[in-house]
Scaffold this motif. Structure first.
Motif, short mmCIF file in Angstrom:
data_model
loop_
_atom_site.label_atom_id
_atom_site.label_comp_id
_atom_site.label_asym_id
_atom_site.label_seq_id
_atom_site.Cartn_x
_atom_site.Cartn_y
_atom_site.Cartn_z
N LEU A 133 33.01 16.65 23.20
CA LEU A 133 33.29 15.37 23.09
C LEU A 133 34.13 14.96 23.92
N GLY A 134 33.70 13.85 24.87
CA GLY A 134 34.93 13.26 25.62
C GLY A 134 35.46 11.90 25.17
N VAL A 135 36.54 11.52 25.34
CA VAL A 135 37.11 10.47 24.67
C VAL A 135 37.83 9.32 25.60
N LYS A 136 37.49 8.15 25.57
CA LYS A 136 37.89 6.92 26.20
C LYS A 136 39.53 7.32 26.34
N ASP A 137 40.15 6.57 26.98
CA ASP A 137 41.68 7.14 27.33
C ASP A 137 42.26 5.76 26.67
N VAL A 138 42.02 5.34 25.50
CA VAL A 138 42.53 4.18 24.97
C VAL A 138 42.90 4.87 23.64
N PHE A 139 42.10 6.02 23.18
CA PHE A 139 42.44 6.61 21.68
C PHE A 139 43.41 7.50 21.92
N ASP A 140 44.40 7.63 21.06
CA ASP A 140 45.50 8.73 20.96
C ASP A 140 44.74 10.07 20.35
N ALA A 175 25.56 8.85 24.10
CA ALA A 175 24.70 10.10 24.16
C ALA A 175 23.48 9.92 25.04
N ARG A 176 23.14 10.97 25.31
CA ARG A 176 21.74 11.11 25.98
C ARG A 176 20.38 11.43 24.91
N ASP A 177 20.89 12.18 23.91
CA ASP A 177 19.86 12.54 22.71
C ASP A 177 19.89 11.49 21.74
N PRO A 178 18.96 10.96 21.20
CA PRO A 178 18.93 9.95 20.16
C PRO A 178 19.44 10.50 18.92
N VAL A 179 18.80 11.73 18.59
CA VAL A 179 18.97 12.55 17.46
C VAL A 179 20.50 12.90 17.16
N LEU A 180 20.96 13.33 18.21
CA LEU A 180 22.42 13.94 18.20
C LEU A 180 23.21 12.55 18.20
N TRP A 181 23.11 11.55 18.90
CA TRP A 181 23.64 10.14 18.42
C TRP A 181 23.78 9.80 17.22
N ALA A 182 22.46 9.84 16.49
CA ALA A 182 22.73 9.41 15.12
C ALA A 182 23.42 10.26 14.16
N PHE A 183 23.53 11.62 14.30
CA PHE A 183 24.33 12.48 13.80
C PHE A 183 25.81 12.23 13.95
N ALA A 222 37.40 22.46 30.79
CA ALA A 222 36.80 23.52 29.89
C ALA A 222 36.17 23.38 28.72
N VAL A 223 34.95 24.25 28.57
CA VAL A 223 34.10 23.98 27.54
C VAL A 223 33.72 25.38 27.03
N ALA A 229 25.30 17.83 32.01
CA ALA A 229 24.55 18.32 31.04
C ALA A 229 25.32 19.04 29.96
N TRP A 230 26.57 19.47 30.23
CA TRP A 230 27.56 20.25 29.44
C TRP A 230 28.24 19.38 28.48
N LEU A 231 28.36 17.82 28.71
CA LEU A 231 28.75 17.12 27.83
C LEU A 231 27.94 16.46 26.84
#
Length: 631
Positions: free
Chosen positions: A212-219, A359-367, A192-193, A307-309
């Motif tokens: 944001l998707g989170v790897k399943d090692v973070f609480d 990330a796919r977008d380097p600008v968003l990645w930096a932010f 759900a987004v 594309a939605w993530l």
């Protein structure tokens, strides 16, 4: 169909229910509503976010929820203009669609008294309100309205067709998270987004609305953590605190949409062959049946496919972000060690564990990196003028070498830099007379230290807890972690010996190779080719868990605690045995700098993007053209 009932039975039932019945205490709550609007599935949470005056519209009470659009304007406009503005939302947001234009609720700020008027535009009803204080106005966007006028946010449901998520989530009013109680057709979890229109980026919330998707090692508070193990998931309760790395992104406005798959206990596993408790995610690139690598395979596969993530959070101990980023052709980083707290995160080995982003977008990645690392990252745009290269030596005329050579030439020109072919082993021997060869000196240091540490920190307490709760039984663990832990158990080397070797290498590398520089942060930029893109099919039979690999270029940053980032630069063709057609795999390079120069690397990537040397990675089977994923 007609039923007949015996009079005596009816009398008995009537008599039975005429007596008082004991009432047991029970808990009852609604979990929201799933809907379809023009064939697109949506989820409406149970909690409302506001109201439309009930007297302002008429709804058939048997209908339930109806779509409506909220629109804020700061000055008087014609009704037809309002409709045009709202219709433009589809260009900004994937949740919004024309179906939400069946009703418009316009909030106009002025100094007049509050009043309401209704205007019919085509098939739509525009509900106007004026003098609505700014702090009480609902954000623009799509909503669902009940017969009582209560408004519910609209979440679009997407299917996790790549199997990238372990569990999807929804934000609760108290700030915790719950498992999303919704599904869609397609043999996949629903994700759900929320509408992007609900959010406005600010200095305090630079990631407002970023998914944001989170790897399943973070609480994450309210959700269970699996670490890729079914027994762990069912044995331990939901987390009561969110990991600091995740919370930093949430505080910056990011929206968590779910937990994403990890190979078990973040150990290296091959798709299908080693994944027992859960099925490995599907790498979308090429024919769709390539190994996604591990352990952050879920975040990488989802980021490369959907594309939605927007971004995904992973961890890198020995290559768990960089390797999936390379094979999926997206941006990914292993930061300088200790750049963000690893509290409430499953450890593999604290001496090597780091947290990074896809990330796919380097600008968003930096932010996002700025939000994740906070004051521990400093963005600078003065760059080294000396480049050390590893893996660019092959001069044969191939498609891969052409892509690599073009990027290196563009990078060199952008930096006005000199290039030196670098051989780490030779430089170690030259500057360490009488020392063991580097491969012999470090050898399996990483594998031994990490195996022993995870056995101590994760395996042993888990086995004790599970055994105590199940009459001495042990939980199932996949072959790869068991093999790795056994490797550590059977090694006579100690953790202390391994850390001493790591420290010696780190001190040497951080003074002799990538040293701090007052002007450019790092005296050199190290650029290496991490792998040759070639098919690694997920349906191949394998003999068993892979044995630990000796020290290699990808372990330099692990041992030196320096930043190492993955940058996609192109693609190469290969013949697929699945599709019997020519498909494409990503080409990436890794950039390294002195410890603490993460911000300089992120700025450099943005500069390369602005100069047109690199581009955004597209979701789908090609990181260059995008295109639909094959099934």
């Amino acid at each position: 169909m007609i039923y007949s009932y015996d009079k005596a039975v009816l009398l008995f039932v009537t008599a039975a229910f005429s007596r008082p019945l004991p009432v047991a205490a029970y808990s009852f709550s609604t979990s929201g509503t799933t809907l379809q609007l023009n064939g697109i599935p949506y989820y409406a949470p149970p909690d409302s976010v506001g109201e439309v005056p009930r007297t302002s519209f008429q709804v058939n009470e048997s209908v339930g929820l109806l779509p409506i659009t909220i629109l804020n304007i700061n000055e008087s406009v014609a009704a037809t203009d309002v409709y045009s503005i709202a219709a433009s939302f589809s260009e900004q947001d994937d949740v919004f669609q024309d179906g939400f234009l069946q009703g418009l609720y316009v909030q106009q700020v002025n100094k007049k008294q509050t009043r309401l008027k209704t205007t019919i535009i085509g098939n739509s009803t525009t509900l106007w309100t004026t003098s609505s204080p700014g702090d009480t106005r609902l954000p623009n966007g799509p909503y669902f309205v009940s017969v009582t006028g209560r408004l519910h946010q609209a979440y679009r449901l997407y299917a996790d067709v790549q199997g990238a998520f372990s569990e999807t989530s929804i934000l609760d009013p108290d700030g915790s998270y719950s498992v999303l109680p919704a599904n869609t057709p397609g043999q996949s979890l629903a994700v759900a987004v929320p509408s992007r229109l609900y959010y406005k980026k600010t200095v305090e919330k630079p990631l407002a609305g970023v998914r944001l998707g989170v790897k399943d090692v973070f609480d994450i508070r309210g959700l269970k953590t699996s670490n890729g193990n079914r027994a762990w998931y069912h044995h331990y309760p939901a987390a009561n605190q969110t990991a600091r790395a995740v919370q930093n992104l949430i505080d910056a406005g990011a929206v968590v949409v779910g937990k994403m798959k990890t190979s078990q206990f973040a150990n290296g596993e091959s798709a299908t062959a080693d994944w027992v408790d859960y099925h490995a995610p599907f790498n979308p690139r090429g024919d769709g049946y390539q190994d996604p690598s591990s352990s952050s395979s879920g975040p990488a596969a989802g980021e490369a496919a959907y594309a939605w993530l927007d971004i995904a959070l992973g961890s890198d101990t020995g290559g768990s972000i960089r390797s999936p980023a390379q094979v999926q052709g997206i941006f990914g980083n292993r930061p300088s060690h200790c750049l963000v707290s690893l509290g409430n995160t499953m450890p593999l080995c604290p001496q090597f564990d780091t947290v990074g982003l896809f990330a796919r977008d380097p600008v968003l990645w930096a932010f996002a990196a700025g939000a994740l690392y906070g004051s521990n990252i400093n963005f600078t745009n003065t760059y080294p003028s000396k480049i050390l290269t590893v893996g660019f030596e092959n001069q044969t005329e191939t498609e891969l070498n052409s892509v690599l050579a073009r990027f290196l030439a563009d990078l060199t020109g952008f930096l006005s830099a000199n290039v030196t072919l670098f051989n780490l082993d030779e430089y170690w021997a030259t500057t360490n007379p009488g020392a063991l060869p580097l491969v012999s000196f470090l050898n399996n240091t990483y594998e031994i230290v990490s195996a022993k540490e995870q056995a101590r920190l994760v395996r042993d307490p888990f086995f004790r807890d599970y055994s105590a709760a199940h009459e001495g039984r042990l939980p199932h663990v996949n072959p790869a972690p068991l093999s790795r832990w056994a490797f550590g158990d059977n090694s006579s080397s100690t953790i202390e010996e391994g850390i001493a070797n790591k420290t010696r290498f780190m001190e040497w590398f951080n003074t002799k190779v990538l040293a701090p520089d007052a002007n450019t942060c790092s005296n050199n930029l190290l650029v290496y080719v991490p792998r040759t893109p070639e098919p690694v099919y997920r349906d191949s039979y394998r003999t068993g868990p892979q044995i630990p690999k000796a020290f290699s270029t990808s372990r330099i940053s692990v041992m030196s605690e320096t930043p190492d980032i993955v940058v996609p630069i192109g693609q190469v063709a290969y013949y697929s045995s699945v599709t019997s057609q020519i498909e494409h795999l990503p080409v990436t390079v890794d950039l390294m700098a002195a410890r603490g120069c993460d911000g300089m690397l992120f700025s450099l990537v943005q500069g390369l993007y602005d100069a047109g040397i690199i581009g955004i990675s597209r979701p789908g089977r090609s990181n260059i053209q995008g295109q639909g994923v094959l099934f």
